[in-house]
Design an enzyme around this catalytic site. Structure first.
Site, PDB file in Angstrom:
ATOM      1  N   HIS A  80      -0.989  -0.293  16.464  1.00  9.92           N
ATOM      2  CA  HIS A  80       0.045   0.235  15.561  1.00  9.92           C
ATOM      3  C   HIS A  80       1.409   0.282  16.237  1.00  9.92           C
ATOM      4  O   HIS A  80       2.264   1.082  15.849  1.00  9.92           O
ATOM      5  CB  HIS A  80      -0.309   1.656  15.090  1.00  9.92           C
ATOM      6  CG  HIS A  80      -1.382   1.725  14.046  1.00  9.92           C
ATOM      7  ND1 HIS A  80      -2.709   1.509  14.324  1.00  9.92           N
ATOM      8  CD2 HIS A  80      -1.323   1.982  12.718  1.00  9.92           C
ATOM      9  CE1 HIS A  80      -3.414   1.646  13.217  1.00  9.92           C
ATOM     10  NE2 HIS A  80      -2.597   1.934  12.222  1.00  9.92           N
ATOM     11  N   GLU A 131      -4.202  -6.755   2.672  1.00  8.11           N
ATOM     12  CA  GLU A 131      -2.963  -7.403   3.131  1.00  8.11           C
ATOM     13  C   GLU A 131      -2.903  -8.882   2.812  1.00  8.11           C
ATOM     14  O   GLU A 131      -1.838  -9.415   2.480  1.00  8.11           O
ATOM     15  CB  GLU A 131      -2.784  -7.202   4.638  1.00  8.11           C
ATOM     16  CG  GLU A 131      -2.335  -5.802   5.037  1.00  8.11           C
ATOM     17  CD  GLU A 131      -3.464  -4.808   5.092  1.00  8.11           C
ATOM     18  OE1 GLU A 131      -4.632  -5.230   4.983  1.00  8.11           O
ATOM     19  OE2 GLU A 131      -3.192  -3.607   5.232  1.00  8.11           O
ATOM     20  N   GLU A 156       0.842  -1.197   0.000  1.00  4.97           N
ATOM     21  CA  GLU A 156       0.000   0.000   0.000  1.00  4.97           C
ATOM     22  C   GLU A 156       0.879   1.251   0.000  1.00  4.97           C
ATOM     23  O   GLU A 156       1.742   1.395   0.859  1.00  4.97           O
ATOM     24  CB  GLU A 156      -0.895  -0.016   1.250  1.00  4.97           C
ATOM     25  CG  GLU A 156      -1.897  -1.148   1.200  1.00  4.97           C
ATOM     26  CD  GLU A 156      -2.400  -1.575   2.579  1.00  4.97           C
ATOM     27  OE1 GLU A 156      -2.371  -0.766   3.518  1.00  4.97           O
ATOM     28  OE2 GLU A 156      -2.812  -2.745   2.702  1.00  4.97           O
ATOM     29  N   PHE A 176       2.508  -1.340   8.861  1.00  4.58           N
ATOM     30  CA  PHE A 176       2.669  -1.631  10.288  1.00  4.58           C
ATOM     31  C   PHE A 176       2.683  -3.149  10.535  1.00  4.58           C
ATOM     32  O   PHE A 176       1.840  -3.867   9.994  1.00  4.58           O
ATOM     33  CB  PHE A 176       1.547  -0.979  11.089  1.00  4.58           C
ATOM     34  CG  PHE A 176       1.651   0.523  11.152  1.00  4.58           C
ATOM     35  CD1 PHE A 176       2.232   1.148  12.250  1.00  4.58           C
ATOM     36  CD2 PHE A 176       1.189   1.314  10.113  1.00  4.58           C
ATOM     37  CE1 PHE A 176       2.339   2.529  12.305  1.00  4.58           C
ATOM     38  CE2 PHE A 176       1.299   2.701  10.161  1.00  4.58           C
ATOM     39  CZ  PHE A 176       1.874   3.307  11.262  1.00  4.58           C
ATOM     40  N   ALA A 177       3.630  -3.574  11.361  1.00  8.67           N
ATOM     41  CA  ALA A 177       3.763  -5.010  11.647  1.00  8.67           C
ATOM     42  C   ALA A 177       2.469  -5.587  12.196  1.00  8.67           C
ATOM     43  O   ALA A 177       2.165  -6.762  11.987  1.00  8.67           O
ATOM     44  CB  ALA A 177       4.894  -5.240  12.647  1.00  8.67           C
ATOM     45  N   ASP A 178       1.690  -4.741  12.876  1.00  6.11           N
ATOM     46  CA  ASP A 178       0.419  -5.185  13.458  1.00  6.11           C
ATOM     47  C   ASP A 178      -0.512  -5.760  12.381  1.00  6.11           C
ATOM     48  O   ASP A 178      -1.373  -6.580  12.688  1.00  6.11           O
ATOM     49  CB  ASP A 178      -0.282  -3.998  14.122  1.00  6.11           C
ATOM     50  CG  ASP A 178       0.667  -3.198  14.985  1.00  6.11           C
ATOM     51  OD1 ASP A 178       0.502  -3.205  16.203  1.00  6.11           O
ATOM     52  OD2 ASP A 178       1.607  -2.575  14.440  1.00  6.11           O
ATOM     53  N   PHE A 179      -0.344  -5.325  11.138  1.00  4.13           N
ATOM     54  CA  PHE A 179      -1.260  -5.757  10.080  1.00  4.13           C
ATOM     55  C   PHE A 179      -0.980  -7.192   9.636  1.00  4.13           C
ATOM     56  O   PHE A 179      -1.683  -7.749   8.796  1.00  4.13           O
ATOM     57  CB  PHE A 179      -1.230  -4.803   8.878  1.00  4.13           C
ATOM     58  CG  PHE A 179      -1.461  -3.360   9.234  1.00  4.13           C
ATOM     59  CD1 PHE A 179      -2.054  -3.009  10.443  1.00  4.13           C
ATOM     60  CD2 PHE A 179      -1.080  -2.332   8.371  1.00  4.13           C
ATOM     61  CE1 PHE A 179      -2.260  -1.679  10.784  1.00  4.13           C
ATOM     62  CE2 PHE A 179      -1.285  -1.007   8.709  1.00  4.13           C
ATOM     63  CZ  PHE A 179      -1.867  -0.674   9.906  1.00  4.13           C
TER      64      PHE A 179
HETATM   65  C1  LIG Z   1      -5.216  -3.495   7.938  1.00  4.90           C
HETATM   66  C2  LIG Z   1      -4.719  -2.124   7.755  1.00  4.90           C
HETATM   67  N1  LIG Z   1      -4.018  -1.833   6.637  1.00  4.90           N
HETATM   68  C3  LIG Z   1      -3.533  -0.594   6.453  1.00  4.90           C
HETATM   69  C4  LIG Z   1      -3.733   0.376   7.377  1.00  4.90           C
HETATM   70  C5  LIG Z   1      -3.142   1.748   7.200  1.00  4.90           C
HETATM   71  N2  LIG Z   1      -4.190   2.684   6.852  1.00  4.90           N
HETATM   72  C6  LIG Z   1      -4.815   3.406   7.796  1.00  4.90           C
HETATM   73  S1  LIG Z   1      -6.041   4.326   7.168  1.00  4.90           S
HETATM   74  C7  LIG Z   1      -5.742   3.780   5.621  1.00  4.90           C
HETATM   75  C8  LIG Z   1      -6.559   4.283   4.491  1.00  4.90           C
HETATM   76  C9  LIG Z   1      -7.989   4.003   4.679  1.00  4.90           C
HETATM   77  O1  LIG Z   1      -8.679   4.494   3.608  1.00  4.90           O
HETATM   78  P1  LIG Z   1     -10.250   4.609   3.637  1.00  4.90           P
HETATM   79  O2  LIG Z   1     -10.838   3.322   4.048  1.00  4.90           O
HETATM   80  O3  LIG Z   1     -10.669   5.168   2.341  1.00  4.90           O
HETATM   81  O4  LIG Z   1     -10.548   5.628   4.823  1.00  4.90           O
HETATM   82  P2  LIG Z   1     -10.180   7.182   4.905  1.00  4.90           P
HETATM   83  O5  LIG Z   1      -8.811   7.252   5.499  1.00  4.90           O
HETATM   84  O6  LIG Z   1     -10.236   7.759   3.567  1.00  4.90           O
HETATM   85  O7  LIG Z   1     -11.186   7.724   5.845  1.00  4.90           O
HETATM   86  C10 LIG Z   1      -4.688   2.878   5.605  1.00  4.90           C
HETATM   87  C11 LIG Z   1      -4.146   2.211   4.415  1.00  4.90           C
HETATM   88  C12 LIG Z   1      -4.457   0.034   8.542  1.00  4.90           C
HETATM   89  N3  LIG Z   1      -4.653   0.916   9.518  1.00  4.90           N
HETATM   90  N4  LIG Z   1      -4.946  -1.212   8.694  1.00  4.90           N
END
Ligand SMILES: Cc1ncc(C[n+]2csc(CCOP(=O)(O)OP(=O)(O)O)c2C)c(N)n1
Ligand SMILES: [Mg+2]
Lengths: 333, 336
Positions: free
Chosen positions: B140, B71, B29, B94-97
């Site tokens: 996180h 993921e 990502e 993040f490793a948590d994922f």
């Molecule tokens: C499983 C997981 N993968 C990646 C992330 C990192 N991350 C946090 S918010 C985000 C984007 C989310 O996009 P969207 O669902 O469109 O929500 P928005 O931020 O636009 O409100 C990502 C990739 C995460 N927190 N959890």
């Protein structure tokens, strides 16, 4: 003069009270977030924060259809959902500051606010973590047989997770009152939804799972309220899951400090002019004669005072005691 | 020698190896960021932590692949690409994922070679940003490496500095096994001398960071600079320590630790993981089994507590092992 939209529960037009309340909720979210944007610069607020400014009409348009007995699950961008569902604003601010008397005792922070008395089952740091939880809560709603519903908020980015597909299918299989609200703000982090959502049609994907889904303008409270109102009404009547895709924008970066290189230069400035749900609401209700500008101005100043108080109380409060580190890992051990 | 951050050192390794080996691809990502959307910059991030910067413009979008938030499919696709002859580097952010993609990691990639009777390799590198210290909360901030070190078939790399990170990454990219490459978020800006060219550091060879007489200290990742601080503070009292950084926990360089304990007779293990079934308890168990007669004092473990990572600054500070706690543990093993 048109009458205000019909409330799906009362089956009467929205009352003067209800209109004022919707505005107050949206304004509270906006000022909460705009103020956080400023306070974060002081370095007093720990961690990283995702602001909801710009999307208020979605949270409020949905939650004004709900009572405390209905459930929502939220996302990393959760402040708006929390406020819309009735979480205490001062308690939220304290949580975001990491204080002992925050809504989650300073253990959770911005991304993990929950308030079970309000049916707010928690914001979530894991994208796609919430949708399966909402289905479980919907099973509880169905089994109680009291017409309550469970809502999963999610972004365009989260709509791509496998967990989400599994949750939607399970909701359809079980025919439980789970409702999926997709806030398509155009981006997941730094990636465009037009790239990441292969079909470019989140609502269409939901239909593919066998539930009705509609697209609406997420900057228009009334559009969200009416579209979601139909979905909530059928879910309460036992007709199963449904979804809406609200097209919307966020006014700030993905998180505070995001340089937003993926956006066109004047994009947010332009969108603040054309897609501000507060301006759109105000223009509509005053033009229709449903509310007076003065009533809205009065709410504006009350909200500002509330946010001032929330920040002042959060700053004055104290951190958790070190012993709290070990508390609440288990109910019993 | 040029001085670089750990972030830039890993970036160096990716640039050098991608130029050398066209079968290497990078996916995850926002590894470049800016795909789709409006008319912003195409490479808008180069990874959320900036580790994959410059790869997209240089190697193009068939080799530097921005994925949706997905993921399970990222790791699964890396596994499949590896079976089909590519060398994928998957970023989990993040490793948590790891939670979202765990099946693909431990039921799929980890087991291919063994289950298929040694007929295939699975040369995939999974990059994970880990660790507490930035008030990012329970989902996180975790380390995750202890759990994954227990899985046969996975190699686990945990660098503590820029030089090692680059050499270990190049080894990972030239190897033939799935590698989990853990990058501590707080170490990304940590600078050190790093040559511009390519070099490798073998897995399973610990680094002796400090040499001393009285105590063996084993530490990983961010705990290495913390242990250095503690050890430096003890020098004024005439206490000196071996500081061993295993650098990889699978394979683990047991011999270097055992040899040191033979000399010192005292062991402190510092590990940011939760204490149960951790790398710390693993090393303590190994020394108890193989070096028991060298020990003059009970082993001291300095770890995070058996709790999730809390949000509030004060609580997180109490959660993460500190130089002060490490110093106290070293003094404690010296008492017996
Ligand atoms: C499983 C997981 N993968 C990646 C992330 C990192 N991350 C946090 S918010 C985000 C984007 C989310 O996009 P969207 O669902 O469109 O929500 P928005 O931020 O636009 O409100 C990502 C990739 C995460 N927190 N959890
Ligand atoms: Mg989005």
């Amino acid at each position: 003069m048109a009458t205000p939209p019909i409330h799906p529960t009362t089956l009467a037009p929205l009352t003067h009270e209800q209109l004022l309340r919707a505005y107050r909720q949206m304004k509270t979210i906006r000022e909460f977030e705009e103020r956080l944007h400023v306070e974060i610069q002081t370095g007093e607020i720990p961690g990283f924060t995702h602001l909801y400014s710009g999307q208020e009409a979605v949270a409020v348009g949905v939650c004004e259809l709900l009572s405390d007995a209905d459930y929502i699950v939220s996302t990393h961008r959760g402040h708006g959902h929390c406020i819309a569902k009735g979480c205490d604003v001062v308690g939220m601010m304290k949580e975001i500051y990491g204080r002992h008397d925050g809504l989650c005792k300073g253990k959770g922070g911005s991304m993990h606010i929950a308030d079970f008395d309000k049916g707010m089952l928690g914001a979530n740091g894991i994208v796609g973590g919430g949708q399966p939880l909402a289905v479980g809560a919907a099973i509880a709603c169905r089994n109680r047989g009291n017409g309550t519903v469970s809502i999963a908020f999610g972004g365009d980015g989260s709509s791509n997770q496998g967990t989400v597909f599994e949750a939607m299918n399970l909701a359809v299989v079980l025919k439980v009152p789970a409702l999926f609200v997709w806030e398509n703000n155009g981006y997941g982090e730094h990636t465009g939804a037009d790239y990441s959502v292969g079909s470019r049609d989140i609502a269409g994907r939901c239909r593919g799972f066998g539930m009705p889904a509609e697209v609406c303008d997420g900057s228009d409270f009334f559009a969200v309220f009416e579209t979601m109102g139909r979905m909530v009404a059928r879910a309460r009547a036992g007709e199963g899951p449904a979804a809406i895709e609200a097209r919307i924008t966020r006014f700030f970066g993905h998180f505070e400090g995001d340089p937003q290189l993926y956006r066109a230069k004047d994009e947010t400035k332009r969108l603040r002019e054309s897609m501000d749900c507060l301006k759109i609401f105000r223009a509509r209700v005053t033009a229709e004669g449903w509310l007076e500008a003065g009533e809205l101005d009065a709410i504006d100043s009350e909200v500002l005072a509330l946010i001032d108080r929330a920040v002042a109380e959060a700053r004055a409060s104290s951190p958790p005691a070190e012993a709290d580190l070990y508390a609440d890992v288990y109910a019993e051990y | 020698m040029p001085v670089k951050s750990m972030r830039d050192a890993i970036n160096d390794a990716l640039h050098l190896e991608m130029a050398r080996d066209p079968s290497i691809i990078v996916l995850g990502e926002d590894v470049s960021g800016g795909a789709g959307g409006t008319s912003g910059e195409r490479e808008a991030s180069g990874g959320i932590f900036g580790v994959t910067k410059g790869l997209l413009p240089r190697f193009g979008d068939h080799r530097v692949i921005d994925t949706p938030i997905t993921e399970s499919a990222i790791i699964g696709a890396a596994g499949g690409a590896a079976l089909a002859g590519l060398r994928p580097v998957a970023e989990l952010m993040f490793a948590d994922f790891v939670g979202v993609s765990l099946d693909q990691i431990f039921n799929q990639l980890a087991k291919f070679r063994y289950m298929f009777g040694g007929k295939t390799n699975c040369p995939a590198v999974i990059r994970l940003a880990m660790g507490a210290g930035m008030n990012m909360g329970a989902q996180h901030s975790q380390t995750m490496y202890s759990m994954l070190t227990s899985v046969p078939g996975l190699k686990v790399v945990i660098p503590s500095n820029a030089y090692d990170a680059k050499g270990l990454m190049i080894t990972a990219l030239r190897g033939n096994d799935p590698v989990l490459f853990f990058e501590h978020k707080a170490l990304y800006p940590r600078k050190g001398e790093v040559p511009d060219g390519a070099y490798t550091i073998p897995f399973g060879e610990a680094a002796l960071v400090r040499e001393g007489e009285h105590v063996t200290v084993v530490a990983l990742a961010r705990m290495v600079p913390f242990a250095e601080k503690a050890i430096d503070a003890l020098a004024k009292d005439g206490i000196t320590c071996d500081l061993i950084d295993p650098r990889t926990t699978s394979p683990m360089d047991e011999d270097t630790i055992l040899e040191s304990v033979e000399n010192t007779g005292r062991l402190v293990v510092v590990d940011e993981s939760n204490p149960r079934c951790s790398v710390a308890s693993d090393i303590a168990g190994m020394v108890a089994a193989r070096g028991f007669h060298s020990l003059k004092a009970p082993v001291q473990l300095v770890t995070a507590p058996h709790t999730p990572v809390p949000f509030a600054r004060e609580l997180e500070r109490a959660y993460v092992p500190s130089p002060t706690r490490i110093e106290a543990a070293i003094r404690a093993v010296m008492k017996d």
